[in-house]
Design an enzyme around this catalytic site. Structure first.
Site, PDB file in Angstrom:
ATOM      1  N   TRP A 129       0.802  -1.228   0.000  1.00  0.00           N
ATOM      2  CA  TRP A 129       0.000   0.000   0.000  1.00  0.00           C
ATOM      3  C   TRP A 129       0.833   1.275   0.000  1.00  0.00           C
ATOM      4  O   TRP A 129       0.313   2.358  -0.230  1.00  0.00           O
ATOM      5  CB  TRP A 129      -0.912   0.035   1.248  1.00  0.00           C
ATOM      6  CG  TRP A 129      -0.153  -0.279   2.512  1.00  0.00           C
ATOM      7  CD1 TRP A 129      -0.081  -1.504   3.122  1.00  0.00           C
ATOM      8  CD2 TRP A 129       0.681   0.583   3.277  1.00  0.00           C
ATOM      9  NE1 TRP A 129       0.756  -1.450   4.213  1.00  0.00           N
ATOM     10  CE2 TRP A 129       1.237  -0.171   4.334  1.00  0.00           C
ATOM     11  CE3 TRP A 129       1.022   1.937   3.182  1.00  0.00           C
ATOM     12  CZ2 TRP A 129       2.113   0.356   5.283  1.00  0.00           C
ATOM     13  CZ3 TRP A 129       1.900   2.471   4.118  1.00  0.00           C
ATOM     14  CH2 TRP A 129       2.430   1.688   5.152  1.00  0.00           C
ATOM     15  N   GLY A 204       5.917  -6.597  -0.448  1.00  0.00           N
ATOM     16  CA  GLY A 204       5.371  -6.508   0.901  1.00  0.00           C
ATOM     17  C   GLY A 204       6.434  -6.863   1.920  1.00  0.00           C
ATOM     18  O   GLY A 204       7.637  -6.732   1.662  1.00  0.00           O
ATOM     19  N   GLY A 209       6.323 -12.466   2.653  1.00  0.00           N
ATOM     20  CA  GLY A 209       7.132 -13.012   1.558  1.00  0.00           C
ATOM     21  C   GLY A 209       7.602 -14.429   1.871  1.00  0.00           C
ATOM     22  O   GLY A 209       7.591 -15.303   1.002  1.00  0.00           O
ATOM     23  N   GLU A 226       9.701  -8.729  -3.402  1.00  0.00           N
ATOM     24  CA  GLU A 226      10.336  -7.430  -3.111  1.00  0.00           C
ATOM     25  C   GLU A 226       9.924  -7.070  -1.701  1.00  0.00           C
ATOM     26  O   GLU A 226       8.760  -6.737  -1.452  1.00  0.00           O
ATOM     27  CB  GLU A 226       9.847  -6.385  -4.096  1.00  0.00           C
ATOM     28  CG  GLU A 226      10.086  -6.818  -5.525  1.00  0.00           C
ATOM     29  CD  GLU A 226      10.748  -5.750  -6.359  1.00  0.00           C
ATOM     30  OE1 GLU A 226      10.695  -4.578  -5.980  1.00  0.00           O
ATOM     31  OE2 GLU A 226      11.326  -6.106  -7.393  1.00  0.00           O
ATOM     32  N   CYS A 260      10.052   1.349   1.511  1.00  0.00           N
ATOM     33  CA  CYS A 260      10.998   0.239   1.677  1.00  0.00           C
ATOM     34  C   CYS A 260      12.426   0.756   1.663  1.00  0.00           C
ATOM     35  O   CYS A 260      13.306   0.179   2.281  1.00  0.00           O
ATOM     36  CB  CYS A 260      10.795  -0.798   0.588  1.00  0.00           C
ATOM     37  SG  CYS A 260      10.898  -0.110  -1.064  1.00  0.00           S
ATOM     38  N   TRP A 423      15.808  -2.922  -9.516  1.00  0.00           N
ATOM     39  CA  TRP A 423      15.439  -2.759  -8.111  1.00  0.00           C
ATOM     40  C   TRP A 423      15.382  -4.155  -7.496  1.00  0.00           C
ATOM     41  O   TRP A 423      14.541  -4.965  -7.878  1.00  0.00           O
ATOM     42  CB  TRP A 423      14.090  -2.056  -8.000  1.00  0.00           C
ATOM     43  CG  TRP A 423      13.735  -1.687  -6.603  1.00  0.00           C
ATOM     44  CD1 TRP A 423      12.777  -2.248  -5.821  1.00  0.00           C
ATOM     45  CD2 TRP A 423      14.351  -0.663  -5.824  1.00  0.00           C
ATOM     46  NE1 TRP A 423      12.768  -1.639  -4.592  1.00  0.00           N
ATOM     47  CE2 TRP A 423      13.732  -0.662  -4.569  1.00  0.00           C
ATOM     48  CE3 TRP A 423      15.392   0.248  -6.079  1.00  0.00           C
ATOM     49  CZ2 TRP A 423      14.096   0.213  -3.553  1.00  0.00           C
ATOM     50  CZ3 TRP A 423      15.752   1.116  -5.062  1.00  0.00           C
ATOM     51  CH2 TRP A 423      15.096   1.090  -3.816  1.00  0.00           C
TER      52      TRP A 423
HETATM   53  P1  NAD Z   1       2.255  -7.069   3.810  1.00  0.00           P
HETATM   54  O1  NAD Z   1       3.258  -8.161   3.691  1.00  0.00           O
HETATM   55  O2  NAD Z   1       1.503  -6.937   5.065  1.00  0.00           O
HETATM   56  O3  NAD Z   1       1.168  -7.178   2.648  1.00  0.00           O
HETATM   57  C1  NAD Z   1       1.530  -7.179   1.286  1.00  0.00           C
HETATM   58  C2  NAD Z   1       0.431  -7.840   0.465  1.00  0.00           C
HETATM   59  O4  NAD Z   1       0.373  -9.232   0.787  1.00  0.00           O
HETATM   60  C3  NAD Z   1      -0.973  -7.293   0.735  1.00  0.00           C
HETATM   61  O5  NAD Z   1      -1.643  -7.190  -0.488  1.00  0.00           O
HETATM   62  C4  NAD Z   1      -1.594  -8.380   1.624  1.00  0.00           C
HETATM   63  O6  NAD Z   1      -2.983  -8.428   1.541  1.00  0.00           O
HETATM   64  C5  NAD Z   1      -0.968  -9.625   1.035  1.00  0.00           C
HETATM   65  N1  NAD Z   1      -0.918 -10.807   1.919  1.00  0.00           N
HETATM   66  C6  NAD Z   1      -0.871 -10.835   3.280  1.00  0.00           C
HETATM   67  N2  NAD Z   1      -0.787 -12.120   3.712  1.00  0.00           N
HETATM   68  C7  NAD Z   1      -0.782 -12.919   2.595  1.00  0.00           C
HETATM   69  C8  NAD Z   1      -0.693 -14.321   2.377  1.00  0.00           C
HETATM   70  N3  NAD Z   1      -0.594 -15.190   3.376  1.00  0.00           N
HETATM   71  N4  NAD Z   1      -0.692 -14.775   1.100  1.00  0.00           N
HETATM   72  C9  NAD Z   1      -0.767 -13.929   0.064  1.00  0.00           C
HETATM   73  N5  NAD Z   1      -0.857 -12.577   0.206  1.00  0.00           N
HETATM   74  C10 NAD Z   1      -0.855 -12.074   1.453  1.00  0.00           C
HETATM   75  O7  NAD Z   1       3.056  -5.722   3.474  1.00  0.00           O
HETATM   76  P2  NAD Z   1       2.492  -4.226   3.448  1.00  0.00           P
HETATM   77  O8  NAD Z   1       2.216  -3.776   4.838  1.00  0.00           O
HETATM   78  O9  NAD Z   1       1.448  -4.088   2.412  1.00  0.00           O
HETATM   79  O10 NAD Z   1       3.775  -3.438   2.882  1.00  0.00           O
HETATM   80  C11 NAD Z   1       4.812  -2.987   3.687  1.00  0.00           C
HETATM   81  C12 NAD Z   1       6.050  -3.821   3.454  1.00  0.00           C
HETATM   82  O11 NAD Z   1       6.357  -3.851   2.054  1.00  0.00           O
HETATM   83  C13 NAD Z   1       7.281  -3.247   4.109  1.00  0.00           C
HETATM   84  O12 NAD Z   1       8.028  -4.281   4.686  1.00  0.00           O
HETATM   85  C14 NAD Z   1       8.039  -2.613   2.932  1.00  0.00           C
HETATM   86  O13 NAD Z   1       9.409  -2.471   3.170  1.00  0.00           O
HETATM   87  C15 NAD Z   1       7.726  -3.559   1.843  1.00  0.00           C
HETATM   88  N6  NAD Z   1       7.901  -2.941   0.521  1.00  0.00           N
HETATM   89  C16 NAD Z   1       8.943  -3.363  -0.249  1.00  0.00           C
HETATM   90  C17 NAD Z   1       9.159  -2.770  -1.480  1.00  0.00           C
HETATM   91  C18 NAD Z   1      10.301  -3.201  -2.345  1.00  0.00           C
HETATM   92  O14 NAD Z   1      10.329  -2.799  -3.496  1.00  0.00           O
HETATM   93  N7  NAD Z   1      11.255  -3.977  -1.866  1.00  0.00           N
HETATM   94  C19 NAD Z   1       8.308  -1.762  -1.921  1.00  0.00           C
HETATM   95  C20 NAD Z   1       7.246  -1.369  -1.096  1.00  0.00           C
HETATM   96  C21 NAD Z   1       7.051  -1.969   0.122  1.00  0.00           C
END
Ligand code: NAD
Length: 454
Positions: A129, A204, A209, A226, A260, A423
């Site tokens: 998000w 995420g 992940g 990512e 991130c 990236w």
């Molecule tokens: P999150 O892991 O909570 O959620 C990410 C997505 O995964 C959401 O759409 C969520 O609904 C889904 N999800 C949750 N549990 C799942 C499951 N068991 N199976 C499949 N999908 C599932 O992360 P967030 O709060 O949305 O994002 C923040 C994180 O993302 C931070 O750690 C940030 O550093 C990272 N991020 C990384 C990058 C990058 O390019 N490396 C970019 C942006 C954000």
């Protein structure tokens, strides 16, 4: 599912979420539609993406406002995200043809060898998000250009932006069945991954992940993750202290620290430590916290309420272990999820704030005696997304950055992403990559053609 404005606590919308049955139906339609989409000339797919880009440009203000309402991002920063999206899409459009073209790599009188780039098929894009347009477009734009069908699950905290993206792509000419938004939380994401997709592209947290890697591991499908970061910056003793402090503070607090690649740890050469910390705190005290829709706001809301507790715990732990709280240090009382921009001086690696992702407006600063110690501490992390050095001395910077165990390194800059560069992360920051021409090819599988004419 109720969508809540994190700055006010009020409900924005109640949306229907997908169920196992509707996700299966979207998958079946995507599977059927994908070969036709892949068979179109690239120019036709590119024309739809170009139209999408123009629609984003036309509806810039409205899209930025929705984004601010649902994630609490300061409106100027939402507009920056919309603006920054256009050159990313332009990059993919400019590079797709030569990146996806078949390559003849050998030919003699009877034998020809070629590398083809076939689309993967039907892919899942599970998104975050914090920069929903950036991280979404890094995946679905090149994936669609390469001829894939995409099942796109926006974060439950950026659902309205996800629905806008789907509408705009469909209006632009991407068939409904080739790109479907799958709406819901993590349980919906998990249901999506149980289908026989050809690849998963996830942005995420490390925790999610790792679950995804475990769920797809035995299926031999492309899995790109990512993930988070604990991005360090080292400020050497030869910098312009005020300028470096202002740049690093912006890198740490932009997007309310919810990036991130936000600066998450600062190491400062001990000879300039005190003046740097003072200049840094002066800068942070100038940041205006408040209504995300106000043009003057620099620090907006914390998107996910539970993150307030993570930040509180990190501050308490740091204080207990000897850090000085020079500004901020607590959640702001009242409606909405707000945390005061917080600077913790005299931090060290026993503290959670220097080890675990903060993902909010909290930063730890630590003095170091020399470059060698800075290098060791910067690499002393489970993550490896970005690392930066501030010094006017290019040789010194290059020496340090060459030793960083991270996908991206910065000299005299930070918290920066370029469409032209890959990236990617080391260690718990993930596997695979987006952006650059590699980030187009990643949505294809190479096919080796051995062609003997006689
Ligand atoms: P999150 O892991 O909570 O959620 C990410 C997505 O995964 C959401 O759409 C969520 O609904 C889904 N999800 C949750 N549990 C799942 C499951 N068991 N199976 C499949 N999908 C599932 O992360 P967030 O709060 O949305 O994002 C923040 C994180 O993302 C931070 O750690 C940030 O550093 C990272 N991020 C990384 C990058 C990058 O390019 N490396 C970019 C942006 C954000």
């Amino acid at each position: 599912m109720k969508l809540t404005n994190p700055a006010t606590g009020t409900t924005l919308l109640d949306v229907d979420t997908d169920t196992a049955r509707t996700i299966r139906a979207k998958y079946a339609r995507a599977r059927k539609a994908q070969p036709g989409w892949a068979a179109l000339p690239l120019a036709k797919r590119a024309a739809a993406i170009r139209k999408f880009r123009d629609l984003v440009a036309d509806r810039h203000d409205e899209l930025a406002r929705t984004l601010s309402l649902e994630v609490g991002k300061p409106i100027r920063q939402s507009r920056n995200e919309m603006k920054g999206l256009l050159p990313r899409i332009d990059f993919f459009l400019a590079e797709a043809a030569k990146t996806l073209r078949d390559e003849k790599v050998f030919a003699d009188a009877t034998m020809e060898e070629r590398i083809g780039h076939d689309p993967l098929g039907v892919i899942a894009n599970i998104s975050a998000w914090n920069y929903p347009y950036f991280v979404g477009c890094n995946v679905f734009v090149p994936a669609l250009l390469a001829g894939n069908a995409v099942l796109y699950k926006p974060s439950e905290f950026a659902t309205m932006s996800g629905m806008h993206i789907a509408d705009l792509l469909h209006t632009a000419g991407v068939p409904d069945d080739v790109f479907s938004a799958v709406i819901g939380d993590g349980t919906v994401g998990a249901a999506l991954l149980r289908l026989p997709i050809d690849g998963v592209f996830f942005t995420g947290s490390y925790a999610t992940g790792a679950k995804i890697a475990a769920s797809t591991g035995r299926r031999m499908i492309k899995t790109q993750l990512e993930l988070g970061g604990k991005d360090p910056v080292y400020v050497a003793d030869d910098v312009d202290v005020k300028a470096a402090a202002a740049a690093v503070a912006d890198g740490a607090f932009y997007n309310t620290g919810q990036s991130c690649c936000a600066v998450e740890r600062v190491y400062v050469h001990e000879t300039i430590y005190e003046p740097f910390v003072k200049a840094f705190v002066d800068e942070v005290k100038r940041f205006k916290v408040g209504d995300p829709l106000d043009d003057a706001t620099y620090i907006g809301a914390i998107t996910r309420k539970p993150q307030l507790d993570v930040l509180k715990r990190q501050v308490a732990d740091a204080k207990k272990k000897g850090a000085r709280v020079l500004t901020g240090g607590a959640a702001i009382k009242g409606k909405g999820n707000f945390f005061a921009p917080t600077v913790l001086a005299d931090a060290n690696h026993s503290m959670a704030v220097m080890r675990d992702e903060s993902f909010g407006p909290v930063i730890g600063i630590m003095a170091v005696p020399d470059d060698e110690t800075a290098v060791e501490l910067m690499n002393d992390t489970e993550y490896g997304l970005t690392a930066g050095v501030y010094t006017p001395d290019e040789k010194r910077a290059r020496r340090i950055l060459a030793r960083m165990q991270s996908g991206t390194v910065y000299w005299n800059c930070c918290d920066r992403v370029s469409p032209r560069l890959p990236w990617s992360g080391h260690k718990h920051s993930g596997i695979g990559l987006t952006l650059s021409t590699y980030g187009i090819q990643t949505f294809t599988r190479p096919k080796a053609w051995h062609l003997r004419s006689a």
